[in-house]
Scaffold this active site. Sequence first.
Site, PDB file in Angstrom:
ATOM      1  N   LYS A 175      86.448  42.990  54.120  1.00  0.00           N
ATOM      2  CA  LYS A 175      85.106  42.980  53.505  1.00  0.00           C
ATOM      3  C   LYS A 175      84.099  42.822  54.639  1.00  0.00           C
ATOM      4  CE  LYS A 175      81.807  41.049  51.944  1.00  0.00           C
ATOM      5  NZ  LYS A 175      80.470  41.353  52.513  1.00  0.00           N
ATOM      6  N   GLU A 250      86.424  30.775  61.220  1.00  0.00           N
ATOM      7  CA  GLU A 250      85.714  30.943  62.500  1.00  0.00           C
ATOM      8  C   GLU A 250      84.234  30.857  62.167  1.00  0.00           C
ATOM      9  OE1 GLU A 250      86.939  30.986  65.364  1.00  0.00           O
ATOM     10  OE2 GLU A 250      88.988  31.741  65.269  1.00  0.00           O
ATOM     11  N   CYS A 284      78.408  33.838  68.051  1.00  0.00           N
ATOM     12  CA  CYS A 284      78.740  32.492  67.576  1.00  0.00           C
ATOM     13  C   CYS A 284      78.868  31.506  68.730  1.00  0.00           C
ATOM     14  CB  CYS A 284      80.042  32.528  66.792  1.00  0.00           C
ATOM     15  SG  CYS A 284      81.372  33.278  67.730  1.00  0.00           S
ATOM     16  N   GLU A 381      72.116  25.788  64.122  1.00  0.00           N
ATOM     17  CA  GLU A 381      72.375  27.089  64.741  1.00  0.00           C
ATOM     18  C   GLU A 381      71.235  28.039  64.378  1.00  0.00           C
ATOM     19  OE1 GLU A 381      75.489  29.596  63.072  1.00  0.00           O
ATOM     20  OE2 GLU A 381      76.173  30.076  65.098  1.00  0.00           O
TER      21      GLU A 381
HETATM   22  P1  NAD Z   1      77.712  34.673  56.304  1.00  0.00           P
HETATM   23  O1  NAD Z   1      78.515  33.458  56.079  1.00  0.00           O
HETATM   24  O2  NAD Z   1      76.416  34.804  55.596  1.00  0.00           O
HETATM   25  O3  NAD Z   1      78.532  35.987  55.919  1.00  0.00           O
HETATM   26  C1  NAD Z   1      79.790  36.285  56.476  1.00  0.00           C
HETATM   27  C2  NAD Z   1      80.564  37.151  55.508  1.00  0.00           C
HETATM   28  O4  NAD Z   1      80.829  36.400  54.325  1.00  0.00           O
HETATM   29  C3  NAD Z   1      79.814  38.410  55.059  1.00  0.00           C
HETATM   30  O5  NAD Z   1      80.731  39.467  54.951  1.00  0.00           O
HETATM   31  C4  NAD Z   1      79.308  38.011  53.676  1.00  0.00           C
HETATM   32  O6  NAD Z   1      79.099  39.103  52.824  1.00  0.00           O
HETATM   33  C5  NAD Z   1      80.450  37.153  53.185  1.00  0.00           C
HETATM   34  N1  NAD Z   1      80.098  36.228  52.097  1.00  0.00           N
HETATM   35  C6  NAD Z   1      78.881  35.722  51.770  1.00  0.00           C
HETATM   36  N2  NAD Z   1      78.988  34.904  50.698  1.00  0.00           N
HETATM   37  C7  NAD Z   1      80.299  34.862  50.356  1.00  0.00           C
HETATM   38  C8  NAD Z   1      81.050  34.165  49.368  1.00  0.00           C
HETATM   39  N3  NAD Z   1      80.465  33.358  48.492  1.00  0.00           N
HETATM   40  N4  NAD Z   1      82.385  34.339  49.333  1.00  0.00           N
HETATM   41  C9  NAD Z   1      83.004  35.143  50.238  1.00  0.00           C
HETATM   42  N5  NAD Z   1      82.341  35.838  51.181  1.00  0.00           N
HETATM   43  C10 NAD Z   1      81.008  35.702  51.249  1.00  0.00           C
HETATM   44  O7  NAD Z   1      77.512  34.778  57.876  1.00  0.00           O
HETATM   45  P2  NAD Z   1      76.635  35.819  58.676  1.00  0.00           P
HETATM   46  O8  NAD Z   1      75.204  35.447  58.551  1.00  0.00           O
HETATM   47  O9  NAD Z   1      77.062  37.209  58.303  1.00  0.00           O
HETATM   48  O10 NAD Z   1      77.151  35.581  60.171  1.00  0.00           O
HETATM   49  C11 NAD Z   1      76.587  34.673  61.024  1.00  0.00           C
HETATM   50  C12 NAD Z   1      77.479  33.465  61.173  1.00  0.00           C
HETATM   51  O11 NAD Z   1      78.777  33.847  61.599  1.00  0.00           O
HETATM   52  C13 NAD Z   1      76.973  32.522  62.256  1.00  0.00           C
HETATM   53  O12 NAD Z   1      77.057  31.208  61.786  1.00  0.00           O
HETATM   54  C14 NAD Z   1      77.968  32.751  63.399  1.00  0.00           C
HETATM   55  O13 NAD Z   1      78.071  31.672  64.294  1.00  0.00           O
HETATM   56  C15 NAD Z   1      79.223  33.008  62.656  1.00  0.00           C
HETATM   57  N6  NAD Z   1      80.220  33.688  63.502  1.00  0.00           N
HETATM   58  C16 NAD Z   1      81.315  32.975  63.932  1.00  0.00           C
HETATM   59  C17 NAD Z   1      82.250  33.577  64.782  1.00  0.00           C
HETATM   60  C18 NAD Z   1      83.441  32.799  65.315  1.00  0.00           C
HETATM   61  O14 NAD Z   1      84.351  33.413  65.860  1.00  0.00           O
HETATM   62  N7  NAD Z   1      83.473  31.489  65.218  1.00  0.00           N
HETATM   63  C19 NAD Z   1      82.087  34.906  65.161  1.00  0.00           C
HETATM   64  C20 NAD Z   1      80.975  35.599  64.693  1.00  0.00           C
HETATM   65  C21 NAD Z   1      80.047  34.977  63.856  1.00  0.00           C
END
Ligand code: NAD
Length: 484
Positions: A175, A250, A284, A381
């Site tokens: 997804k 992650e 991240c 963040e």
């Molecule tokens: P997000 O949590 O908003 O979304 C991530 C994914 O989750 C998207 O595909 C989204 O559609 C999905 N999602 C949203 N609500 C959901 C739910 N209720 N159930 C299941 N899936 C759902 O994050 P974002 O804004 O897309 O990404 C930014 C974040 O990701 C930052 O906090 C960043 O640090 C983190 N990140 C972490 C790593 C790592 O390796 N630790 C790597 C990249 C990004």
Amino acid sequence: MPEIRDRLFIGGEWTSSRSGQTFGVVDPSTEEVIATVARGTAGDVGDAVGAAREAFNGPWRRLTPEDRSRLLYRVARVLESRLDEFAELETLDTGKPLQHSRSEISGCVRYFDYYAGAADKIHGETIPLGPDYLNYTVREPLGVTAHIVPWNAPLSMVCRSLAPALAAGNTAVVKPAEQTPLTALKFAEVFLELDFPPGIYNVVAGFGEDAGKALSEHPGIDSITFTGSVETGRAVLKAAAEHVKPVVLELGGKSPQIVFADCDLELAANEVAKGLFSNAGQYCDAGSRLLVEDSIRETFLKKVIENARAIKLGAGIDDPDMGPLVSAEHFERVLNYIDTGQKEGAHMLIGGCAEGFEKGYFVAPTIFDKVERGMRIAQEEIFGPVLVTLSFNGEDEAIDIANDSSYGLAAGIFTRNIDRALRFASEIQAGYVMINEYFSGGIGSPFGGYKLSGYGRERGLVALENYTQIKNTVVKISVRACCL
Ligand code: NAD
């Protein structure tokens, strides 16, 4: 422009969403809609999980590890031969400079090469129980693995977990983030070109609240790898708890870059700027907290400011140093943090909304000084090009400030004193520590967080543990009849 795939990919076929709904995908450099993509919901997720299950029980399971390895190497070769095409699409979708997209797609190739090599080396062990027993373990695949990924490095985040999952013999439902679904969809072309059995790689584009939620709640999946924010990570964890599914989380970070007075200042100033402003701060592990020893604060900040001022902003496709933020919503969020920092009393030395752009979500490299550790901009963040500076006196205070965070993803340390560097590495609460170079390491190096940054490790051989389960078999060996 590379050909865009705007339908879901389920069971080896391109398909519209069951609901018939679609959503627009925007180029953040121009704010133009570049694609209208099928919006998957629960029904489509159910179809994808079903297709992945059928593939797991069928042809994929019967392949030898050696054949699986060969196929995954071929994925790497095809992707490599189409690197520019995928990089261009990634840039249009995310706004990131072309050179960054190229480097991320090269990373995807490397993920497949690395785990292709590991596919036939996933061993069990034998445990001695004496001559009357054979006691052995095997590592079996889990089955259908779910991969929910964010927008900041779209295909890279897919491949990071997909490659080890497939290498271990699982099938996958991906997804992608609603902001950036294009490369994950296009990647399906590679599986089609290589005649993979249908259902091994499935992609349900859609929104978190419906497709993401439905996938994490689906009883037919066997694991979830979630990369994204803490808030969503918690929701995914709760959903997984219902069916007792293993989860790798992650999540976010607020990683410190700690600069001691005895370091190579030029090198450190370059690394600090790179460690935060790469990808407009949307990594991240971005080193978003600068901790600098008091005695060099002014001199060092001048150097970082020089580096930040030299960063050229522009549309990703023109390959500048830094592109826009990913979306209008995120742009507002980052500008709000910049506003908050000023209201909290920190000094903004440079930055804010970038000037000279009529369109696009551009924020200039921003540096705050005189930040107190209790401020929101020091703790939360921001996920944008906003560096916050705190100063310290001596190692004890440095480690105290560095660990004063609910996150624990990465840390950078700059010093010429190796004892100090290693002391610090041992005391810091972070899953990934880099000394005298930020973003060093690579795909073989395990990556993941302490504290709210999540748990489980991606990359490296250890990631294979996320996608296998151990079966232990004990055999009682009968005593030979002649000996009775
Ligand atoms: P997000 O949590 O908003 O979304 C991530 C994914 O989750 C998207 O595909 C989204 O559609 C999905 N999602 C949203 N609500 C959901 C739910 N209720 N159930 C299941 N899936 C759902 O994050 P974002 O804004 O897309 O990404 C930014 C974040 O990701 C930052 O906090 C960043 O640090 C983190 N990140 C972490 C790593 C790592 O390796 N630790 C790597 C990249 C990004």
